[in-house]
Design a protein around this motif. Structure first.
Motif, PDB file in Angstrom:
ATOM      1  N   VAL A 107       1.106  -1.158   0.238  1.00  0.00           N
ATOM      2  CA  VAL A 107       0.091   0.104   0.273  1.00  0.00           C
ATOM      3  C   VAL A 107       1.143   1.315   0.071  1.00  0.00           C
ATOM      4  O   VAL A 107       0.342   2.292  -0.360  1.00  0.00           O
ATOM      5  CB  VAL A 107      -0.813   0.242   1.027  1.00  0.00           C
ATOM      6  CG1 VAL A 107      -1.338   1.441   1.307  1.00  0.00           C
ATOM      7  CG2 VAL A 107      -1.812  -1.116   1.259  1.00  0.00           C
ATOM      8  N   SER A 129      -8.855   2.849   4.205  1.00  0.00           N
ATOM      9  CA  SER A 129      -8.757   1.364   4.950  1.00  0.00           C
ATOM     10  C   SER A 129      -9.605   0.829   5.179  1.00  0.00           C
ATOM     11  O   SER A 129      -9.500  -0.381   5.371  1.00  0.00           O
ATOM     12  CB  SER A 129      -6.564   2.528   6.301  1.00  0.00           C
ATOM     13  OG  SER A 129      -5.908   2.988   5.376  1.00  0.00           O
ATOM     14  N   ALA A 140     -10.638  -0.957   3.602  1.00  0.00           N
ATOM     15  CA  ALA A 140      -9.798  -2.108   2.462  1.00  0.00           C
ATOM     16  C   ALA A 140     -10.112  -3.228   1.739  1.00  0.00           C
ATOM     17  O   ALA A 140     -10.880  -4.341   2.884  1.00  0.00           O
ATOM     18  CB  ALA A 140      -8.368  -2.740   3.364  1.00  0.00           C
ATOM     19  N   GLN A 149      -6.308  -5.383  -1.480  1.00  0.00           N
ATOM     20  CA  GLN A 149      -4.717  -6.187  -1.148  1.00  0.00           C
ATOM     21  C   GLN A 149      -4.646  -7.573  -0.711  1.00  0.00           C
ATOM     22  O   GLN A 149      -3.290  -8.288  -0.257  1.00  0.00           O
ATOM     23  CB  GLN A 149      -4.340  -4.875  -0.270  1.00  0.00           C
ATOM     24  CG  GLN A 149      -4.709  -4.215   0.515  1.00  0.00           C
ATOM     25  CD  GLN A 149      -5.738  -2.990   0.420  1.00  0.00           C
ATOM     26  OE1 GLN A 149      -6.652  -3.852   0.049  1.00  0.00           O
ATOM     27  NE2 GLN A 149      -5.644  -2.275   2.089  1.00  0.00           N
TER      28      GLN A 149
END
Lengths: 289, 264
Positions: A161, A222, A225, A228
């Motif tokens: 990130v 975030s 999220a 990822q």
């Protein structure tokens, strides 16, 4: 006078016509789903089959779902870590490239280039980069950097990130830095201020709106999220890197319970709205003070 | 002198650090057991879980719908918000910006159901329309600022020449807001080409998959060992067009970003 007023009235009608496509898309694909997700959260809504009202079961069931509690805790932890690190890195990069000098354009491009790579692609890139099979970080003893332990998995996602988003946030902060009048710096220097004093007394206070914008984007990003962890760590090991949005996806498309997913979405939306209100409140009171 | 050397050493080290993953991925995608070659790209297109030409076509179609639709709607909308007063103007503008405040996942669950009702389930058109909506806050904001920045005199001289408002838009305004259009179009392309979460939810059948979904599928649908080299070939196949386009349009993109997107 009458000519202008009739013209402006007509212009009003014309303006509304130009805005109509925007209104249509926003209405159908934003307002309606926003209302629908609230409606769905009050129902037992299977992926296939007819929905039935069951309020407030979707919300009360959340308390018993251990995965939700773990994911919420993990998401908050991840948000704090990323916000602190990403802010520090992006601010540092922005300070490094803020002045026009030879070669600075190349530096800006290098830092910003990862932004052109899609986040899903970037996650796959790091999956290979951090793999023992073809990656350059091979160790004698086999360690999986992306799923060997909870902290390694989290660490690899954090590195990914930082690489992907530092340049984007750098660019936003650069706009803020360049909006500060150079006369202020000169005046401070003439008064004998040290570099650190200039940074604390001029740069930071005048950057406050930009800093607030960047922090808001980082925190909201975030908390939501997904890519990822879905791609790089697969939520593991043992669900230790499962984020809230992953749980929403799991409820909807693996457990086929759209109602539960909608309820969780509504709660997440509520948290973000409250967070934004507090953020704006803090910002306004600071500005007043 | 020392400070300058220190600056450039730090800068160069950081630049290498940021460029390294991309350079490594390019290297890994062409390195094979016997040296260098395109075998990894071959396996990318031929292995069981690999991508197929129609995945590329799907991605191109989604991009065309999203970029075309975003440009059209945000040009008309930006013109309306930047140049006209009409009832509900400020409310519509605020609601459009509010899209940014709402989590992606929150409305995608509902959009999945809604598109089903509209007969757009598992459809590239449906996905394109949703991506247009997600692009609107940035694009409308950007285009409104671009239209506001056009000098009044330009518009007035065209009006005196007998143009109606649409003539003013096509003959005078479009040229003046071109940097904004490039930024909006580039952003819409990068998003729609790379987007993962929205297609993951809205597309079900593998023959509707976009490139991103298909490449990620090589990782997630594989239970045995992952073909990492082919995966890096997939990463390059997706990233190179974006990187080239970005480098090519960087000047206008960054300028547009700095002058328009973050003003006010």
């Amino acid at each position: 006078m009458t000519v202008t007023s009739s013209r402006s009235r007509r212009a009003g009608w014309v303006g509304a016509a130009y805005a109509a496509p925007t209104a249509l898309i926003v209405g159908v694909f934003f307002i309606v789903p926003l209302l629908l997700v609230g409606w769905m959260s009050l129902h037992d809504w299977p992926l296939l089959g007819l929905p039935e009202i069951n309020a407030p079961e979707n919300f009360t069931a959340m308390a018993d779902n251990e995965l939700i509690a773990d994911a919420a805790w993990f998401t908050v932890k991840y948000t704090v870590i990323i916000t602190v690190l990403l802010f520090a890195v992006a601010f540092g990069l922005a300070l490094l490239v803020q002045h026009q000098r030879r070669g600075v354009g190349l530096l800006r491009t290098a830092f910003f280039l990862p932004v052109a790579v899609g986040f899903a692609s970037a996650s796959l890139l790091f999956l290979g980069l951090l793999s023992q099979e073809i990656g350059p970080f091979k160790t004698d003893e086999y360690i999986s950097w992306t799923s060997g332990s909870p902290s390694l998995a989290l660490g690899s996602a954090v590195v990914l990130v930082l690489w992907r988003f530092a340049g984007f946030n750098m660019l936003i902060m650069l706009t803020g830095l360049q909006a500060i009048p150079t006369e202020l710096y000169e005046a401070a220097r003439i008064d004998g201020a040290t570099r650190f004093q200039i940074f604390r007394r001029i740069t930071v206070p005048l950057m406050r709106p930009t800093i607030a914008l960047v922090l808001t984007l980082m925190i909201a990003g975030s908390l939501l999220a997904f890519d990822q962890f879905w791609i790089l760590t697969r939520g593991g090991p043992d669900n230790s890197t499962t984020s809230l949005v992953m749980v929403i996806y799991r409820e909807a498309f693996i457990r086929l319970d759209l109602g539960a997913a909608a309820a969780l979405s509504v709660v997440l939306l509520g948290v973000l709205v409250v967070f934004n209100v507090i953020q704006f409140g803090v910002l306004r009171s600071r500005r007043g003070a | 002198m020392m400070a300058r050397a220190g600056y450039y050493t730090t800068g160069a080290a950081l630049a290498i650090l940021f460029l390294f993953p991309l350079l490594w991925s390019g290297y890994a995608s062409v390195s094979t057991e016997s040296g260098f070659g395109l075998e990894n790209y071959g396996r990318l297109f031929t292995s069981d879980n690999g991508i197929r030409p129609y995945h590329v076509v799907n991605s191109v179609l989604v991009c065309l719908i999203t970029v075309g639709g975003t440009l059209l709607i945000s040009t008309l909308g930006g013109y309306a918000f930047g140049r006209f007063r009409f009832p509900g103007r400020d409310l519509l503008f605020l609601v459009t910006l509010a899209i940014l405040m709402v989590p992606y996942a929150t409305i995608l669950i509902a959009l999945y159901v809604l598109l089903g009702w509209m007969g757009l389930q598992d459809s590239l058109l449906g996905l394109g329309l949703v991506l247009i909506m997600f692009q609107l806050p940035f694009s409308i904001f950007m285009m409104r600022n671009s239209f506001e920045a056009v000098p009044k005199e330009l518009e007035e001289s065209a009006l005196i020449d007998g143009c109606n408002s649409f003539g003013v838009l096509t003959r005078v305004m479009l040229h003046a807001v071109r940097p904004g259009l490039i930024t909006v179009g580039l952003f819409a392309f990068l998003t729609s080409w790379n987007e993962f979460f929205a297609p993951l939810i809205l597309l079900n059948s593998t023959d509707q998959f976009t490139l991103t979904l298909a490449v990620v599928n090589m990782r997630t649908a594989t239970f045995g060992s992952i073909d990492y080299a082919a995966l890096e070939a997939g990463v390059m196949f997706m990233a190179v067009p974006c990187v080239l386009l970005f480098l090519f349009l960087q000047r206008s993109y960054v300028r547009g970003f700095m002058s328009g997107a973050l003003k006010g």
